[in-house]
Scaffold this active site. Structure first.
Site, PDB file in Angstrom:
ATOM      1  N   LYS A  37       0.830  -1.210   0.000  1.00  0.00           N
ATOM      2  CA  LYS A  37       0.000   0.000   0.000  1.00  0.00           C
ATOM      3  C   LYS A  37       0.860   1.253   0.000  1.00  0.00           C
ATOM      4  O   LYS A  37       0.471   2.267  -0.585  1.00  0.00           O
ATOM      5  CB  LYS A  37      -0.954   0.006   1.194  1.00  0.00           C
ATOM      6  CG  LYS A  37      -2.144  -0.921   1.004  1.00  0.00           C
ATOM      7  CD  LYS A  37      -3.330  -0.510   1.858  1.00  0.00           C
ATOM      8  CE  LYS A  37      -4.524  -1.420   1.615  1.00  0.00           C
ATOM      9  NZ  LYS A  37      -5.612  -1.197   2.562  1.00  0.00           N
ATOM     10  N   LYS A  43      -3.537 -10.784  -6.906  1.00  0.00           N
ATOM     11  CA  LYS A  43      -4.816 -10.980  -6.203  1.00  0.00           C
ATOM     12  C   LYS A  43      -5.915 -10.104  -6.812  1.00  0.00           C
ATOM     13  O   LYS A  43      -5.652  -8.977  -7.230  1.00  0.00           O
ATOM     14  CB  LYS A  43      -4.529 -10.637  -4.735  1.00  0.00           C
ATOM     15  CG  LYS A  43      -5.672 -10.210  -3.897  1.00  0.00           C
ATOM     16  CD  LYS A  43      -5.208  -9.840  -2.504  1.00  0.00           C
ATOM     17  CE  LYS A  43      -5.521  -8.379  -2.218  1.00  0.00           C
ATOM     18  NZ  LYS A  43      -5.554  -7.989  -0.837  1.00  0.00           N
ATOM     19  N   LYS A  75     -10.035  -4.373  -5.939  1.00  0.00           N
ATOM     20  CA  LYS A  75     -10.808  -3.280  -6.554  1.00  0.00           C
ATOM     21  C   LYS A  75      -9.882  -2.278  -7.235  1.00  0.00           C
ATOM     22  O   LYS A  75     -10.316  -1.526  -8.096  1.00  0.00           O
ATOM     23  CB  LYS A  75     -11.680  -2.595  -5.511  1.00  0.00           C
ATOM     24  CG  LYS A  75     -10.903  -1.887  -4.434  1.00  0.00           C
ATOM     25  CD  LYS A  75     -11.820  -1.049  -3.592  1.00  0.00           C
ATOM     26  CE  LYS A  75     -11.076  -0.066  -2.724  1.00  0.00           C
ATOM     27  NZ  LYS A  75      -9.890  -0.518  -2.016  1.00  0.00           N
TER      28      LYS A  75
END
Ligand code: TYM
Length: 331
Positions: free
Chosen positions: A115, A197, A200
């Site tokens: 992230k 993975k 969104k």
């Protein structure tokens, strides 16, 4: 006495719809656990603001997420559902646990590394201490089992480490929780980049299927799914696209991967992809119907999250008070 074990899990209301990965990796398993366990499911809004959100959307997404939980089969009578920020004990315990967590442990978290690479302009302290808040969510309710996808395994491990460390100083305060991770559904991959993975934030919009996508879009995304040039439906290393479609098919139909492989023996990828698309569409149709009904009744949804917060606030006090006493706060 109530002998049932306690389960807690949750999803971040960071989009208008959960993904097929969230559904198969987490929510579908939750639905299967509701009779055997005392289950608590939260809308994890505190975690969501580690990435910048639009306030009006976050509010809408949080209530919509509750409707999605119920539409996906989480019975509001049998399960406790609440909004994380409605229970201040989560943030309070997170602060305390921050003081029992090492910087080095948090630096090793792959989600933080991913992230912070993605959001270079906003590597905030909340993103860094995200796993500590998650540990607080879990430890606050003396949780036995945490049903999540495989990507959360590392966060479960750090939760166990923090709990064990705290217990080793102050005695048996926290129950050490176990992860509960499904098999075929643990890691649903992007339909476009099957080595990554499903998420969104997939750069290719065809890579991620959302549970609330309309059925035409779902079919279209599966038709375009990346496979390989072998034209043979087999489950084996290196066939990431086909393996992923087999896992999805197996998770929605309840058939084993082996049964699925037999079913598609001799068939081409076109037929195979269409069959997976249809199976997913079949699963999602009733969810859409239920979701649309629920969203017409905001009062009902409000009554559920208000009642959930009341109970969760009551339940969370016991552990939090014990922790405060142990560390030396005046009660
Ligand atoms: P979130 O919102 O990122 O993910 C919610 C759940 O969906 C699972 N998941 C997947 N499973 C399989 N394949 C995928 N492609 C996939 N993508 C997501 C995640 O593993 C997760 O179970 N940090 C948590 C939220 C949380 C939480 C908690 C969970 C906050 N506090 C306490 C359990 C207990 C998370 O990953 O949210």
């Amino acid at each position: 006495m109530n002998e049932k074990k306690t389960i807690l899990s949750g999803i971040q209301p960071s989009a208008a719809s959960i993904t097929l990965g969230n559904y198969l990796g987490a929510v579908k398993n939750w639905a299967s656990l509701q009779d055997e366990y005392n289950c608590m499911y939260a809308m994890m809004d505190l975690h969501t603001i580690t990435v910048r959100q639009t306030p009006a959307e976050l509010r809408k997404n949080t209530v919509s997420l509750l409707a999605q939980y119920i539409a996906c089969g989480i019975d509001a009578e049998k399960n406790l559902m609440f909004i994380q920020s409605h229970v201040p004990a989560h943030a309070e315990l997170a602060w305390i646990l921050n003081c029992y967590t090492q910087m080095g442990e948090l630096q090793r978290m792959t989600q933080f590394k991913d992230k912070s690479a993605k959001h270079k302009d906003n590597i905030n302290a909340g993103l860094f201490t995200y796993p500590v808040l998650m540990a607080a969510d879990i430890l606050l309710y003396q949780t036995d089992l945490v049903p999540v996808g495989a990507d959360q395994k590392q966060h479960l491990e750090i939760t166990r480490d923090i709990a064990a460390r705290f217990n080793s100083i102050y005695g048996d305060v926290f129950k050490i929780p176990e992860p509960y991770i499904g098999k075929e559904s643990a890691r649903i991959m992007s339909l476009q980049t099957p080595t990554a993975k499903m998420s969104k934030s997939d750069p290719n919009p065809n890579g991620c299927v959302f549970v609330l996508d309309d059925i035409d879009a779902v079919i279209r995304k599966f038709k375009r799914a990346v496979t390989d040039s072998e034209a043979c439906v087999e489950y084996k290393e290196g066939k990431d696209g086909v393996n992923n479609l087999l896992n999805i098919y197996s998770s929605v139909t309840g058939k084993t991967v082996e049964e699925a492989v037999n079913e598609f023996a001799g068939k081409g990828y076109g037929d195979f992809k269409m069959a997976v698309a249809e199976a997913v569409a079949e699963e999602l149709r009733p969810i859409h119907e239920k979701y649309n009904d629920l969203m017409k009744n905001k009062d009902y949804l409000e009554s559920i999250y208000k009642k959930g917060a009341e109970t969760a606030n009551y339940m969370s006090r016991k552990t939090l008070t014990k922790v405060k006493k142990k560390v030396g706060f005046v009660i």
